[in-house]
Scaffold this motif. Sequence first.
Motif, PDB file in Angstrom:
ATOM      1  N   ASP A 334     -18.684 -46.319  55.937  1.00  0.00           N
ATOM      2  CA  ASP A 334     -17.349 -46.117  56.497  1.00  0.00           C
ATOM      3  C   ASP A 334     -16.582 -45.139  55.612  1.00  0.00           C
ATOM      4  N   ALA A 335     -15.408 -44.727  56.102  1.00  0.00           N
ATOM      5  CA  ALA A 335     -14.620 -43.723  55.395  1.00  0.00           C
ATOM      6  C   ALA A 335     -14.114 -44.235  54.053  1.00  0.00           C
ATOM      7  N   VAL A 336     -13.917 -45.541  53.923  1.00  0.00           N
ATOM      8  CA  VAL A 336     -13.419 -46.110  52.660  1.00  0.00           C
ATOM      9  C   VAL A 336     -14.391 -45.817  51.523  1.00  0.00           C
ATOM     10  N   HIS A 337     -15.691 -45.827  51.831  1.00  0.00           N
ATOM     11  CA  HIS A 337     -16.701 -45.638  50.795  1.00  0.00           C
ATOM     12  C   HIS A 337     -17.123 -44.172  50.656  1.00  0.00           C
ATOM     13  N   ALA A 338     -16.494 -43.270  51.390  1.00  0.00           N
ATOM     14  CA  ALA A 338     -16.865 -41.848  51.324  1.00  0.00           C
ATOM     15  C   ALA A 338     -16.095 -41.157  50.211  1.00  0.00           C
ATOM     16  N   ASP A 339     -16.205 -41.694  49.014  1.00  0.00           N
ATOM     17  CA  ASP A 339     -15.459 -41.179  47.861  1.00  0.00           C
ATOM     18  C   ASP A 339     -16.147 -39.922  47.339  1.00  0.00           C
ATOM     19  N   PRO A 340     -15.496 -38.755  47.395  1.00  0.00           N
ATOM     20  CA  PRO A 340     -16.138 -37.525  46.917  1.00  0.00           C
ATOM     21  C   PRO A 340     -16.408 -37.518  45.427  1.00  0.00           C
ATOM     22  N   ALA A 341     -15.833 -38.458  44.674  1.00  0.00           N
ATOM     23  CA  ALA A 341     -16.192 -38.562  43.262  1.00  0.00           C
ATOM     24  C   ALA A 341     -17.603 -39.108  43.095  1.00  0.00           C
ATOM     25  N   LEU A 342     -18.083 -39.843  44.103  1.00  0.00           N
ATOM     26  CA  LEU A 342     -19.436 -40.393  44.064  1.00  0.00           C
ATOM     27  C   LEU A 342     -20.400 -39.603  44.931  1.00  0.00           C
ATOM     28  N   ILE A 343     -19.952 -39.221  46.116  1.00  0.00           N
ATOM     29  CA  ILE A 343     -20.809 -38.556  47.102  1.00  0.00           C
ATOM     30  C   ILE A 343     -20.246 -37.164  47.347  1.00  0.00           C
ATOM     31  N   ASN A 344     -21.011 -36.152  46.989  1.00  0.00           N
ATOM     32  CA  ASN A 344     -20.512 -34.782  47.065  1.00  0.00           C
ATOM     33  C   ASN A 344     -21.686 -33.812  47.127  1.00  0.00           C
ATOM     34  N   SER A 345     -21.374 -32.530  47.182  1.00  0.00           N
ATOM     35  CA  SER A 345     -22.421 -31.517  47.307  1.00  0.00           C
ATOM     36  C   SER A 345     -23.354 -31.515  46.102  1.00  0.00           C
ATOM     37  N   GLY A 346     -22.836 -31.866  44.920  1.00  0.00           N
ATOM     38  CA  GLY A 346     -23.700 -31.926  43.740  1.00  0.00           C
ATOM     39  C   GLY A 346     -24.780 -32.986  43.871  1.00  0.00           C
ATOM     40  N   LEU A 347     -24.408 -34.153  44.423  1.00  0.00           N
ATOM     41  CA  LEU A 347     -25.387 -35.223  44.625  1.00  0.00           C
ATOM     42  C   LEU A 347     -26.446 -34.792  45.640  1.00  0.00           C
TER      43      LEU A 347
END
Length: 518
Positions: A334-347
């Motif tokens: 869900d959107a609540v867990h779509a934290d760009p600090a954790l999930i991002n282009s680097g990952l």
Amino acid sequence: MATAPNLVVAGDPGVARKLRESGRFPVVFDAASATELRDLSKSGQVSPPAAFMFAPGFVEDLPGAGVPFLANGLAGSGFTVLVHAFFSERGDVFDPKVRVTAAQLRLSELLATLGASESAPEPGPQSQAAPEPHPDPGPQGPTPWSQMAPWPQRERGHQAPPGPPQGTSLRDAPQPRPAPGPQAPNPAPNPAPNPAPASGPSAPTPSPSRASSNGWPGPQPAPAAPSAAAAAPAARRGRVIAVTSAKGGVGKTTTSVSLAVHAARHLRTVGRSGTVALVDTNFQQADVARYLNLESPTILDLVRDGGSLSSQTVRNHLAHIAEIDLYALLGPPDAVHADPALINSGLYGRILPVLRRAFDYVFIDTPVAELYHTTFTDLILPEADAILVPVEPNRVTLEAARSWLRAITLPQHSRGGGVDPEKLSLILNRARADVDCGPEDVLDLMPGWRFVGVIPDDRARMQAVNNRRLGDLHADSDLEATFRDILRIVTADAVFDAAAPSANGSQSRWRRLLLGSS
């Protein structure tokens, strides 16, 4: 005799792989960003003697932790530090102890600069001699790297992504290279068309576009005689196919899911099961899971597990549709867990090399691809081997698409995306004959761009989407032929050459019209 240093390559996995394969360093670490470098520092794995290299691909993702800050601090603490000339050319100022290298540097020169010359003798397999300092900064020895300077913290109180357990790299766990000696060679990669995904970590394969832009190291002299390793088959490198557009709502996700489903189903029928993966990088929306009626595992599970991104750990976090043997890396739940600090282009950039080694084809669903969106600029543009762009029969959005295509193909020095137009293929999606914008009109509005197929506005397909059963949809013969045409062009795989017979003359005419324009 000075011992070759432990080495940290920041920003270029290709160079890290070459230096690791040289066997001249006890350990070669690979860090893509300032965040990874900080986590590696805190792990305590890097100890003197050590050397550091900064390449143009390094991501300065922490405030106050740019390359000059890091390189000058490390050099001042007694470590050997090399930086690519790119950084001085952009205006960075470095301490005289920092070595700024040319854009082209032979591997032998690089080894010599780092204190691991190819001609230098190496300790035998039984040697237990303690390493000597490298270099000698004075009577006190080098300052421990983790104590060099306080690391900047993330903004807004975000926590850094979970780091690996001690002794494990953030890309793939780097193992100490034993000195040459009588030992069994590693088995060569399986060249069969349908090998099972590898189960252990290995060095990531660099993208050709990224490696050539860095240009470090330069070309090597040809070997005097081919070695056994050189004669072995090349490691598997799957083809990455991204589906993207500058506008939402044009059918990116339905197109990427449909193509991945069709490719997996077709390859399964010809004996190449399990060779297709689908990746949802549109993590703020994460609709791939909904269209395929899947829930878990997701990329969030992979992040929470931590550890190395090996073939096996990534494979354990892929959803699987057994009926067609399609694997999928789903977005967060869900959107609540779509934290760009954790999930991002680097990952995603660290995961893609692992998927390339495990699958023949990796389809990527993307977020809306604005020219300055980091997922697009840092992941899709450099990593995708082919980019598919769906467009709709809408004159206003076609004009916007034409402007966007021009922008992303302009050279980077002109503030464009620098994309090779040969990577791009356009698909007319939701085509209709009654909206005053048919395929002929689309060609007139988009001159010079390669169209590879027409996907009609189809009721059965929309019903499958609304019922979350897009993976179960069996296309009619004409749509089947369209998918096959598209896959044949973007994969260059002869397995997709045979086209299904057409059942609808008008749709077939549309397809022939667009394919004839390429």
